[in-house]
Write an enzyme that holds these catalytic residues in place. Structure first.
Site, mmCIF file in Angstrom:
data_model
loop_
_atom_site.group_PDB
_atom_site.id
_atom_site.type_symbol
_atom_site.label_atom_id
_atom_site.label_comp_id
_atom_site.label_asym_id
_atom_site.label_seq_id
_atom_site.Cartn_x
_atom_site.Cartn_y
_atom_site.Cartn_z
ATOM 1 N N GLU A 123 15.546 -56.483 -15.758
ATOM 2 C CA GLU A 123 14.712 -57.469 -16.455
ATOM 3 C C GLU A 123 14.207 -58.574 -15.526
ATOM 4 O O GLU A 123 13.064 -59.031 -15.632
ATOM 5 C CB GLU A 123 15.513 -58.100 -17.612
ATOM 6 C CG GLU A 123 14.744 -59.085 -18.445
ATOM 7 C CD GLU A 123 13.524 -58.457 -19.119
ATOM 8 O OE1 GLU A 123 13.698 -57.598 -19.976
ATOM 9 O OE2 GLU A 123 12.379 -58.832 -18.760
ATOM 10 N N LYS A 199 5.389 -56.032 -8.713
ATOM 11 C CA LYS A 199 5.692 -56.330 -10.122
ATOM 12 C C LYS A 199 4.715 -55.626 -11.070
ATOM 13 O O LYS A 199 5.135 -55.081 -12.096
ATOM 14 C CB LYS A 199 5.672 -57.845 -10.343
ATOM 15 C CG LYS A 199 6.841 -58.550 -9.648
ATOM 16 C CD LYS A 199 6.655 -60.055 -9.662
ATOM 17 C CE LYS A 199 7.850 -60.791 -9.090
ATOM 18 N NZ LYS A 199 7.558 -62.208 -8.822
HETATM 19 N N1 HSE Z 1 8.948 -65.174 -4.944
HETATM 20 C C1 HSE Z 1 8.902 -64.755 -6.289
HETATM 21 C C2 HSE Z 1 7.903 -65.625 -7.032
HETATM 22 C C3 HSE Z 1 10.255 -64.883 -6.902
HETATM 23 O O1 HSE Z 1 7.523 -66.661 -6.494
HETATM 24 O O2 HSE Z 1 7.478 -65.270 -8.114
HETATM 25 C C4 HSE Z 1 10.383 -64.314 -8.276
HETATM 26 O O3 HSE Z 1 10.171 -62.940 -8.269
#
Ligand code: HSE
Length: 413
Positions: A123, A199
């Site tokens: 998650e 992502k």
């Molecule tokens: N470096 C990532 C961000 C951390 O700034 O979103 C969270 O995945």
């Protein structure tokens, strides 16, 4: 119930903190106490209240049958992959916050967990504390998802917000984001868009149930965004955001990570600072938005511990996640259409020789004959002209823009 935490950095220490601070709540939700038995790290932590739990060899955890749940918060694909696989093979449930691991090895680790009647949950790998993975896996299962567009990187959103509001330099605001624990160990992954690329690949894989290769997603970061771009954005009553999107094209998807100019009416325009938001469009649902803290120690740790609780309640059953290792062929981004904001030192005659005149109606999404200019934005930077286009394919745009003196271009959302 005994838990091991692999990696005692920002997220790993956050997980230990959440388990400690919310101990009673978590005990009541799980039905028994959840205790950290080991912390795996290369370093020692003299003076830390958990220093006696620190171990340096992952096999100590593998071989301890008492440990039922393992948290992976090390980052990177290796050695995280080797360690996580060993934990699953040893019969332990695993949760990870590591998008690099999930994007590269998610399908395989999900299959292994399923085979062993265990759980592999992730998650926290997308959207920090926002429950978007569970939403896609459990709540939006009646829909065909046609689009996901998100602000999926807290670091760059924080940077772009401060650059827009305060005119702060790129370098100083990056240092500040690192100090606040938002940035990756190597912030290149944030500012070049590699982090949101992984992502959106994870979210797309969940939506289509197949492997979406992040290498195939066109990715552009924010390093070319300048103060002048923000001056244009201000004049256009817009903001500049790094968007990660995946849009259905027939049975496949087209993915893209790039900075976009968003008008004030756009649902993602007001998402500022370290916040993330994910816009989801389903064929029955219509539109939904998920919003919250997208990075940082405790929000991310909160999502990891939610997985720990879920796994503690499902110790003898695999909670299915549909994501096979079959690869989906993505649609080439050059076939996708966008509107563009362009900065050029060419004059109007040269611009119009390529892009035609100004469209007479204001149907921005529609190309009217050969007139592809929607409006000029002048007087922002001496010696240059800004203009916006109607919707064109990426290939058409690249071909056209090569014929004028280009200073910069940002897509319009
Ligand atoms: N470096 C990532 C961000 C951390 O700034 O979103 C969270 O995945």
């Amino acid at each position: 119930m005994k838990v091991a935490v692999m990696g005692y950095g920002t997220i790993g220490s956050g997980v230990v903190e959440v388990l400690e601070v919310n101990k009673d709540l978590i005990t009541s939700r799980v039905g028994k106490s959840v205790e950290v038995k080991y912390i795996l790290d290369l370093r020692d932590f003299p003076g830390d209240p958990y220093e006696d739990k620190v171990v340096h060899d992952y096999k100590t955890i593998v071989e301890d049958e008492e440990v039922e749940i393992v948290v992976e918060a090390m980052g990177g694909v290796e050695p995280a992959y080797t360690f996580v696989k060993a934990m699953l093979l040893a019969g332990k449930h695993v949760t990870t916050s590591n998008k690099n691991l999930v994007a590269a090895k998610g399908a395989e680790l999900i299959a292994l967990a399923q085979e062993k009647n265990l759980n592999f949950m992730f998650e926290a790998s997308v959207g920090g504390g926002i429950p978007i993975i569970r939403a896609l896996n459990k709540c939006l299962t009646a829909d065909r998802i046609d689009e996901i567009t998100g602000i999926l990187n807290g670091t760059t959103n924080y940077m772009l917000t401060r650059m827009a509001n305060e005119g702060v330099s790129f370098d100083s605001v990056l240092k500040d984001a690192q100090a606040k624990g938002y940035a990756e160990a190597d912030p290149t992954a944030d500012v070049e868009g590699f982090d949101p690329c992984r992502k959106i690949a994870i979210l797309s894989s969940l939506v289509c149930g197949k492997q979406v290769n992040y290498e195939e997603i066109y990715t552009e970061g924010i390093t070319k965004i300048t103060e002048a771009d923000f001056a244009y954005a201000k004049k256009m009553d817009s903001s500049i955001k790094l968007l990660a999107s995946s849009k259905r094209v027939g049975e496949s998807f087209c993915g893209m990570v790039a900075p976009f100019m968003l008008s004030k009416e756009h649902p993602l325009c007001g998402v500022n600072d370290v916040f993330n938001a994910v816009f989801v469009r389903g064929n029955m649902l219509g539109d939904a938005m998920f919003y919250g803290s997208g990075a940082g120690k405790l929000p991310t740790a909160s999502a990891v511990v939610a997985d720990v609780v879920d796994m503690a309640k499902h110790t003898h059953v695999n909670v299915p996640t549909i994501w096979s290792s079959e690869e989906i062929e993505l649609v080439d981004y050059k076939e996708s259409s966008n509107r563009f904001f362009v900065r050029t030192t060419s004059d109007k005659a040269a611009i119009e020789a390529v892009f035609g005149g100004v469209a007479t109606d204001d149907a921005h999404g529609v190309m009217e004959g050969s007139c592809r200019i929607v409006e000029y934005i002048e007087g922002v930077v001496p010696g240059e002209i800004g203009f916006t286009t109607s919707s064109m394919t990426e290939a058409e745009f690249e071909n056209a823009v090569a014929k004028i003196e280009l200073v910069g271009r940002i897509r319009l959302a």
